[in-house]
Design a protein around this motif. Structure first.
Motif, PDB file in Angstrom:
ATOM      1  N   ILE A 227       0.836  -1.202   0.000  1.00 35.32           N
ATOM      2  CA  ILE A 227       0.000   0.000   0.000  1.00 35.32           C
ATOM      3  C   ILE A 227       0.873   1.254   0.000  1.00 35.32           C
ATOM      4  CG2 ILE A 227      -1.690   1.319   1.339  1.00 35.32           C
ATOM      5  CD1 ILE A 227      -2.772  -1.411   2.343  1.00 35.32           C
ATOM      6  N   SER A 228       1.950   1.242   0.771  1.00 36.93           N
ATOM      7  CA  SER A 228       2.864   2.390   0.806  1.00 36.93           C
ATOM      8  C   SER A 228       3.489   2.628  -0.562  1.00 36.93           C
ATOM      9  CB  SER A 228       3.962   2.151   1.854  1.00 36.93           C
ATOM     10  OG  SER A 228       3.404   2.022   3.142  1.00 36.93           O
ATOM     11  N   SER A 229       3.807   1.546  -1.260  1.00 41.03           N
ATOM     12  CA  SER A 229       4.367   1.677  -2.607  1.00 41.03           C
ATOM     13  C   SER A 229       3.359   2.315  -3.550  1.00 41.03           C
ATOM     14  CB  SER A 229       4.771   0.292  -3.138  1.00 41.03           C
ATOM     15  OG  SER A 229       5.696  -0.342  -2.288  1.00 41.03           O
ATOM     16  N   TRP A 230       2.086   1.930  -3.418  1.00 38.25           N
ATOM     17  CA  TRP A 230       1.044   2.517  -4.265  1.00 38.25           C
ATOM     18  C   TRP A 230       0.863   4.004  -3.961  1.00 38.25           C
ATOM     19  CZ3 TRP A 230      -2.742  -2.081  -3.099  1.00 38.25           C
ATOM     20  CH2 TRP A 230      -2.402  -3.177  -3.906  1.00 38.25           C
ATOM     21  N   ILE A 231       0.945   4.362  -2.679  1.00 41.38           N
ATOM     22  CA  ILE A 231       0.811   5.778  -2.321  1.00 41.38           C
ATOM     23  C   ILE A 231       1.912   6.599  -2.992  1.00 41.38           C
ATOM     24  CG2 ILE A 231       0.999   7.424  -0.401  1.00 41.38           C
ATOM     25  CD1 ILE A 231      -0.348   5.309   1.373  1.00 41.38           C
ATOM     26  N   ASP A 232       3.128   6.060  -3.006  1.00 44.15           N
ATOM     27  CA  ASP A 232       4.268   6.772  -3.611  1.00 44.15           C
ATOM     28  C   ASP A 232       4.407   6.513  -5.107  1.00 44.15           C
ATOM     29  OD1 ASP A 232       4.911   7.963  -1.250  1.00 44.15           O
ATOM     30  OD2 ASP A 232       6.565   6.624  -0.738  1.00 44.15           O
ATOM     31  N   ARG A 233       3.458   5.759  -5.686  1.00 45.11           N
ATOM     32  CA  ARG A 233       3.469   5.421  -7.114  1.00 45.11           C
ATOM     33  C   ARG A 233       4.790   4.786  -7.533  1.00 45.11           C
ATOM     34  NH1 ARG A 233      -0.717   7.729 -10.132  1.00 45.11           N
ATOM     35  NH2 ARG A 233      -2.057   9.163  -8.936  1.00 45.11           N
ATOM     36  N   LYS A 234       5.290   3.876  -6.721  1.00 47.62           N
ATOM     37  CA  LYS A 234       6.521   3.162  -7.004  1.00 47.62           C
ATOM     38  C   LYS A 234       6.254   2.031  -7.996  1.00 47.62           C
ATOM     39  CE  LYS A 234       9.535   5.130  -4.188  1.00 47.62           C
ATOM     40  NZ  LYS A 234      10.806   5.751  -4.669  1.00 47.62           N
ATOM     41  N   LEU A 235       7.075   1.942  -9.025  1.00 45.51           N
ATOM     42  CA  LEU A 235       6.952   0.830  -9.968  1.00 45.51           C
ATOM     43  C   LEU A 235       7.434  -0.465  -9.328  1.00 45.51           C
ATOM     44  CD1 LEU A 235       8.154   2.554 -13.270  1.00 45.51           C
ATOM     45  CD2 LEU A 235       5.809   2.119 -12.493  1.00 45.51           C
ATOM     46  N   THR A 236       8.446  -0.353  -8.464  1.00 49.10           N
ATOM     47  CA  THR A 236       8.954  -1.497  -7.714  1.00 49.10           C
ATOM     48  C   THR A 236       8.567  -1.296  -6.258  1.00 49.10           C
ATOM     49  OG1 THR A 236      10.843  -1.703  -9.202  1.00 49.10           O
ATOM     50  CG2 THR A 236      10.977  -2.852  -7.086  1.00 49.10           C
ATOM     51  N   LYS A 237       7.807  -2.233  -5.717  1.00 47.84           N
ATOM     52  CA  LYS A 237       7.256  -2.021  -4.373  1.00 47.84           C
ATOM     53  C   LYS A 237       8.325  -2.096  -3.300  1.00 47.84           C
ATOM     54  CE  LYS A 237       5.815  -6.760  -3.196  1.00 47.84           C
ATOM     55  NZ  LYS A 237       6.532  -6.884  -1.932  1.00 47.84           N
ATOM     56  N   TYR A 238       8.048  -1.406  -2.198  1.00 48.97           N
ATOM     57  CA  TYR A 238       8.925  -1.508  -1.035  1.00 48.97           C
ATOM     58  C   TYR A 238       8.934  -2.943  -0.517  1.00 48.97           C
ATOM     59  CZ  TYR A 238       8.539   3.618  -0.836  1.00 48.97           C
ATOM     60  OH  TYR A 238       8.571   4.957  -1.126  1.00 48.97           O
ATOM     61  N   THR A 239      10.092  -3.426  -0.134  1.00 46.35           N
ATOM     62  CA  THR A 239      10.196  -4.783   0.414  1.00 46.35           C
ATOM     63  C   THR A 239      10.596  -4.773   1.881  1.00 46.35           C
ATOM     64  OG1 THR A 239      12.494  -4.915  -0.363  1.00 46.35           O
ATOM     65  CG2 THR A 239      10.774  -5.790  -1.815  1.00 46.35           C
ATOM     66  N   LYS A 240      11.110  -3.651   2.368  1.00 45.38           N
ATOM     67  CA  LYS A 240      11.448  -3.525   3.791  1.00 45.38           C
ATOM     68  C   LYS A 240      11.584  -2.041   4.123  1.00 45.38           C
ATOM     69  CE  LYS A 240      16.405  -4.200   2.913  1.00 45.38           C
ATOM     70  NZ  LYS A 240      17.614  -4.974   3.297  1.00 45.38           N
ATOM     71  N   ASN A 241      11.719  -1.741   5.394  1.00 48.24           N
ATOM     72  CA  ASN A 241      11.876  -0.360   5.852  1.00 48.24           C
ATOM     73  C   ASN A 241      10.774   0.540   5.306  1.00 48.24           C
ATOM     74  OD1 ASN A 241      14.285  -1.113   7.165  1.00 48.24           O
ATOM     75  ND2 ASN A 241      15.485  -0.704   5.314  1.00 48.24           N
ATOM     76  N   ASN A 242       9.555   0.227   5.701  1.00 51.10           N
ATOM     77  CA  ASN A 242       8.403   1.009   5.255  1.00 51.10           C
ATOM     78  C   ASN A 242       8.579   2.479   5.647  1.00 51.10           C
ATOM     79  OD1 ASN A 242       5.846   2.045   4.656  1.00 51.10           O
ATOM     80  ND2 ASN A 242       4.827   0.155   5.242  1.00 51.10           N
ATOM     81  N   PRO A 243       8.517   3.403   4.681  1.00 50.45           N
ATOM     82  CA  PRO A 243       8.694   4.826   5.027  1.00 50.45           C
ATOM     83  C   PRO A 243       7.482   5.435   5.717  1.00 50.45           C
ATOM     84  CG  PRO A 243       8.172   4.609   2.702  1.00 50.45           C
ATOM     85  CD  PRO A 243       8.315   3.199   3.238  1.00 50.45           C
TER      86      PRO A 243
END
Length: 479
Positions: A296-312
């Protein structure tokens, strides 16, 4: 050499159950009063409950012992009696809610092997279901006999005490469950708060006690003392400050065995609890996992590659259905003027996890459509759902109608693609409408988030749903 034919023995005894030859026990089960014709020597050899119960019941004129069990469902008893006769049980095709009922019934009937199997099934393989249905689990009577389950629950409560002390079900806890909680050395609550909760629980068991303490008689204090006699020895009085002793304990000195003098009580001294007050008590993720939060955090930041650790991002829990209530109005009440919220829903019966992100502020005072081009809705990958689905606001439509902020109608709409209406648990009005022939002009998001098997037709039995649980989080950047 010893040869064992357990499978043949199991089959023969199962056939005996089906044919009921020479039965001498009848058990009337459930509200529909279904009659089972059974054999006392098998029941008594397999269950200490039946051994004791059938010894207490005399034979009638037909040489039959009659037993009634109205509190157990036919479905559950059918599973149990086949296990008693054949020693075989399959958990694969049974829902967790049914398996938990089976565990409760097995505990009542003292079926040790089945109890151990089912406890392992939940604690080891389905801990997430236990957390989601935590309030239900904690209300089970005789939980102390389910050691693994009790330990699991107490560990959660010790670290996150507000899950139980701050819930609606706290005052209805069985005494043995409350005692098992306040005995914990690592319970993350100050001792003065534990005292207050114990007193609150004791009063709730005696609703006729006067509300105003000044009006209490000696008999009233005696009533409370009797109710709490098994709880009070587990309070660590030496850990309570002098100020709190006079303010909280001294008014109830009549219920204590010994007098309270400043910071001291002449009761058995218990060691202080190991407390880390910085442990968060309200922000646990029940429906979604840490991996889900990263996605979900990756979608909020519109990341093409999702976060895998250290959620910002930090996910701060604002609302939980089982704790705060299931009406949409509760979301407006607790999230008014708060931006960047994520709503997640666990759909009843299907296990789907649906949700949406609202970066703008909700308003609890008036109905309005909200411009929200960065909103999105989603479904998350689970054991039953093969992949997650992200659906952003469609560029082909005006985004000034992306979010329907309608508190006066107890609704929150993400376009018409995810609609939260009224009581999320019982109303069966929530839906994900998406039909290009009918609702095209109202589809504010790119694509459906539910699997095709749940979208057979508009307003079909499968397209409207209730939720098993929901949570709302405020999402903010970590400092």
């Amino acid at each position: 050499m010893t040869t064992q034919f357990y499978e043949r023995l199991s089959n023969d005894l199962t056939r005996l159950l089906e044919n009921s030859i020479d039965y001498n026990v009848t058990i009337e089960v459930g509200e529909n009063k279904q009659i089972y014709k059974l054999h006392s020597y098998i029941l008594q050899s397999r269950s200490s409950y039946f051994y004791k119960k059938l010894n207490e019941i005399p034979f009638n004129e037909n040489h039959i012992k009659v037993l009634k069990m109205p509190d157990i469902s036919i479905q559950i008893f059918d599973i149990i009696i086949k296990y008693i006769y054949g020693g075989i049980i399959s958990l694969e095709n049974l829902q967790n809610s049914v398996l938990f009922e089976l565990l409760i019934a097995s505990n009542e009937l003292n079926l040790d092997k089945l109890i151990e199997l089912l406890q392992t099934h939940f604690v080891v393989n389905n801990a997430s279901w236990l957390k989601l249905n935590f309030s239900w689990v904690c209300r089970i009577k005789n939980l102390k006999n389910l050691n693994r389950l009790l330990e699991f629950c107490n560990n959660i409560i010790a670290k996150h005490p507000d899950t139980i002390f701050g819930s609606d079900i706290f005052l209805t806890l069985p005494e043995d469950t409350l005692i098992s909680i306040i005995k914990k050395d690592d319970l993350q609550l100050r001792e003065s708060k534990i005292w207050q909760y114990v007193i609150q629980w004791g009063k709730a068991q005696n609703p006729t006690l006067p509300t105003n303490l000044d009006e209490w008689t000696s008999d009233d204090f005696l009533t409370l003392k009797t109710t709490l006699k098994n709880c009070l020895p587990h309070i660590r009085y030496f850990s309570i400050s002098s100020e709190d002793v006079f303010k909280m304990i001294f008014p109830y000195q009549q219920i204590l065995e010994s007098e309270v003098n400043n910071k001291q009580t002449y009761s058995t001294a218990l060691l202080p609890r190991t407390i880390n007050i910085t442990i968060p008590t309200r922000n646990t993720l029940n429906i979604i996992t840490d991996k889900h939060a990263l996605k979900i955090s990756s979608w909020i930041d519109r990341k093409l590659t999702k976060y895998t650790k250290n959620n910002p991002y930090e996910f701060k829990l604002l609302v939980r259905g089982s704790r705060d209530g299931f009406d949409v109005g509760t979301i407006y009440k607790n999230c008014d003027k708060i931006s960047s919220i994520v709503i997640v829903l666990k759909v009843k019966d299907t296990g789907e996890i649906l949700g949406g992100y609202i970066p703008c502020e909700l308003d609890k005072d008036k109905n309005k459509w909200i411009y929200s081009p960065d909103s999105f809705i989603f479904s998350l990958k689970t054991a039953n759902i093969k992949k997650s689905i992200l659906s952003r606001v469609s560029k082909s439509h005006h985004t000034d109608h992306a979010i329907a902020n309608f508190p006066l109608h107890s609704t929150i709409f993400f376009g018409n693609n995810l609609c939260l209406v009224g009581n999320l648990k019982n109303g069966k009005k929530c839906c994900c409408l998406q039909n290009k022939d009918i609702y095209d002009s109202y589809d504010k998001f790119e694509k459906p988030i539910r699997s095709e098997k749940f979208l057979d037709k508009i307003l079909s039995e499968n397209s409207v749903f209730n939720v098993e649980e929901y949570e709302v989080f405020q999402v903010s950047k970590k400092k």
